[in-house]
Design a protein around this motif. Sequence first.
Motif, PDB file in Angstrom:
ATOM      1  N   VAL A   1     137.931  49.661  41.504  1.00  0.00           N
ATOM      2  CA  VAL A   1     137.039  50.711  41.995  1.00  0.00           C
ATOM      3  C   VAL A   1     136.020  50.132  42.972  1.00  0.00           C
ATOM      4  CG1 VAL A   1     135.320  52.426  41.324  1.00  0.00           C
ATOM      5  CG2 VAL A   1     137.344  52.075  39.893  1.00  0.00           C
ATOM      6  N   THR A   2     135.350  49.060  42.549  1.00  0.00           N
ATOM      7  CA  THR A   2     134.316  48.472  43.401  1.00  0.00           C
ATOM      8  C   THR A   2     134.899  47.916  44.685  1.00  0.00           C
ATOM      9  OG1 THR A   2     133.033  47.896  41.422  1.00  0.00           O
ATOM     10  CG2 THR A   2     132.455  46.783  43.465  1.00  0.00           C
ATOM     11  N   GLY A   3     136.031  47.229  44.585  1.00  0.00           N
ATOM     12  CA  GLY A   3     136.663  46.679  45.784  1.00  0.00           C
ATOM     13  C   GLY A   3     137.091  47.763  46.755  1.00  0.00           C
ATOM     14  N   TRP A   4     137.587  48.895  46.210  1.00  0.00           N
ATOM     15  CA  TRP A   4     137.981  50.012  47.076  1.00  0.00           C
ATOM     16  C   TRP A   4     136.770  50.616  47.770  1.00  0.00           C
ATOM     17  CZ3 TRP A   4     136.938  55.115  47.841  1.00  0.00           C
ATOM     18  CH2 TRP A   4     137.855  55.859  48.583  1.00  0.00           C
TER      19      TRP A   4
ATOM     20  N   ARG B   1     134.077  58.256  41.997  1.00  0.00           N
ATOM     21  CA  ARG B   1     133.840  58.563  40.579  1.00  0.00           C
ATOM     22  C   ARG B   1     135.149  59.023  39.956  1.00  0.00           C
ATOM     23  NH1 ARG B   1     133.713  63.864  38.860  1.00  0.00           N
ATOM     24  NH2 ARG B   1     133.832  65.430  40.537  1.00  0.00           N
ATOM     25  N   SER B   2     135.149  59.267  38.691  1.00  0.00           N
ATOM     26  CA  SER B   2     136.277  59.805  37.925  1.00  0.00           C
ATOM     27  C   SER B   2     137.531  58.952  37.999  1.00  0.00           C
ATOM     28  CB  SER B   2     136.603  61.251  38.351  1.00  0.00           C
ATOM     29  OG  SER B   2     137.149  61.301  39.662  1.00  0.00           O
ATOM     30  N   ALA B   3     137.387  57.680  38.385  1.00  0.00           N
ATOM     31  CA  ALA B   3     138.530  56.763  38.315  1.00  0.00           C
ATOM     32  C   ALA B   3     138.494  56.036  36.971  1.00  0.00           C
ATOM     33  CB  ALA B   3     138.474  55.761  39.459  1.00  0.00           C
ATOM     34  N   SER B   4     139.617  55.520  36.565  1.00  0.00           N
ATOM     35  CA  SER B   4     139.669  54.799  35.300  1.00  0.00           C
ATOM     36  C   SER B   4     138.917  53.479  35.414  1.00  0.00           C
ATOM     37  CB  SER B   4     141.121  54.517  34.911  1.00  0.00           C
ATOM     38  OG  SER B   4     141.170  53.634  33.801  1.00  0.00           O
ATOM     39  N   PRO B   5     137.997  53.197  34.484  1.00  0.00           N
ATOM     40  CA  PRO B   5     137.289  51.917  34.522  1.00  0.00           C
ATOM     41  C   PRO B   5     138.218  50.729  34.329  1.00  0.00           C
ATOM     42  CG  PRO B   5     136.779  53.114  32.499  1.00  0.00           C
ATOM     43  CD  PRO B   5     137.528  54.052  33.381  1.00  0.00           C
ATOM     44  N   GLU B   6     139.422  50.970  33.778  1.00  0.00           N
ATOM     45  CA  GLU B   6     140.409  49.900  33.627  1.00  0.00           C
ATOM     46  C   GLU B   6     140.704  49.238  34.976  1.00  0.00           C
ATOM     47  OE1 GLU B   6     142.342  48.557  31.183  1.00  0.00           O
ATOM     48  OE2 GLU B   6     141.420  49.631  29.516  1.00  0.00           O
TER      49      GLU B   6
ATOM     50  N   ARG C   1     135.378  49.742  25.310  1.00  0.00           N
ATOM     51  CA  ARG C   1     134.075  50.388  25.156  1.00  0.00           C
ATOM     52  C   ARG C   1     133.669  51.168  26.405  1.00  0.00           C
ATOM     53  NH1 ARG C   1     129.557  47.462  26.046  1.00  0.00           N
ATOM     54  NH2 ARG C   1     130.664  45.572  25.438  1.00  0.00           N
ATOM     55  N   VAL C   2     133.967  50.634  27.578  1.00  0.00           N
ATOM     56  CA  VAL C   2     133.544  51.280  28.823  1.00  0.00           C
ATOM     57  C   VAL C   2     134.443  52.484  29.102  1.00  0.00           C
ATOM     58  CG1 VAL C   2     133.276  51.005  31.317  1.00  0.00           C
ATOM     59  CG2 VAL C   2     132.610  49.151  29.781  1.00  0.00           C
ATOM     60  N   ARG C   3     133.842  53.654  29.218  1.00  0.00           N
ATOM     61  CA  ARG C   3     134.604  54.899  29.410  1.00  0.00           C
ATOM     62  C   ARG C   3     134.453  55.480  30.816  1.00  0.00           C
ATOM     63  NH1 ARG C   3     136.144  56.930  24.420  1.00  0.00           N
ATOM     64  NH2 ARG C   3     136.343  55.143  23.019  1.00  0.00           N
ATOM     65  N   GLY C   4     133.435  55.045  31.545  1.00  0.00           N
ATOM     66  CA  GLY C   4     133.226  55.623  32.869  1.00  0.00           C
ATOM     67  C   GLY C   4     132.692  54.610  33.858  1.00  0.00           C
ATOM     68  N   VAL C   5     133.043  54.785  35.127  1.00  0.00           N
ATOM     69  CA  VAL C   5     132.530  53.946  36.205  1.00  0.00           C
ATOM     70  C   VAL C   5     132.293  54.828  37.423  1.00  0.00           C
ATOM     71  CG1 VAL C   5     134.864  53.332  36.963  1.00  0.00           C
ATOM     72  CG2 VAL C   5     132.930  51.904  37.650  1.00  0.00           C
ATOM     73  N   ILE C   6     131.233  54.536  38.135  1.00  0.00           N
ATOM     74  CA  ILE C   6     130.918  55.246  39.375  1.00  0.00           C
ATOM     75  C   ILE C   6     130.314  54.217  40.323  1.00  0.00           C
ATOM     76  CG2 ILE C   6     128.625  55.938  38.542  1.00  0.00           C
ATOM     77  CD1 ILE C   6     128.964  58.550  40.117  1.00  0.00           C
ATOM     78  N   ALA C   7     130.662  54.286  41.596  1.00  0.00           N
ATOM     79  CA  ALA C   7     130.205  53.270  42.552  1.00  0.00           C
ATOM     80  C   ALA C   7     129.956  53.888  43.910  1.00  0.00           C
ATOM     81  CB  ALA C   7     131.230  52.139  42.665  1.00  0.00           C
ATOM     82  N   ALA C   8     128.963  53.344  44.613  1.00  0.00           N
ATOM     83  CA  ALA C   8     128.638  53.795  45.973  1.00  0.00           C
ATOM     84  C   ALA C   8     128.426  52.568  46.849  1.00  0.00           C
ATOM     85  CB  ALA C   8     127.390  54.672  45.970  1.00  0.00           C
TER      86      ALA C   8
END
Length: 244
Positions: free
Chosen positions: A82-85, A94-99, A112-119
């Motif tokens: 997610v972060t690299g993208w 947002r709404s991407a899998s934290p995996e 444990r981590v269920r959500g990730v969001i990045a800007a």
Amino acid sequence: RSISEAQREVFALHEIAHTVGRSLDLEDTFALISGKLRAVMPFDTCVIHVLDEKSGSAYAAHVAGADEDYFSSRRVPVGLGVTGWVISNARAMRSASPELDLAGAPDELRSRVRGVIAAPLVRDGAAYGAVALYSSDETPYTSEHLRLLETVALYASNAISNSLTFVKTRENALADPLTGLQNERALRLLLEQRLAECRRRPDAPLAVLSLDIDDLGGVNGAHGHGVGDRLIAEAAGVIKAQLR
């Protein structure tokens, strides 16, 4: 409740807009951003990534919250996860899998981590980093969360960029660009400090070591100054690896 939340968001954004950038200290800037984000966004961990252009990956310049040891040591290849993208495309997500962002992480953390969001952090139209938030909450991040994070990242981009430039300029003023070793100006500053310490403590040892590369002029003459420069840089690498 909605009015109360909106007021809190406006107040937090107002504070960020008027206080971020006042200090060129990088850690102060990071701490302010992650602290103000906590007032408007739910997260367990906030990671501010900065792109290392030489390696093509981003490192965690600041981590606030849980699992600091893991996130601090992690490198994120541009374009992956997610972060690299987000950094590669200069767009928030947002709404991407934290995996996608936790490959290689301990199983306990990944479960444990269920959500990730990045800007993205953007300078001159290109992303030089990203702000990523990780949450263990079952409730997913919404489009409103994305809007808030994009707004904070917009304010933060210039402030962080200015702080990074200040740090780099300060380091360059005391470092030799070819070798990365401290230059003559740094030597004079350090020597003055050490001499002052020795004057306060007469028993304190003081030594100055001078190193010379044999026949460097001959190498330059036979192979050119480019090869001579590489020789100096490699010798500096040995010195940095062996001496503090």
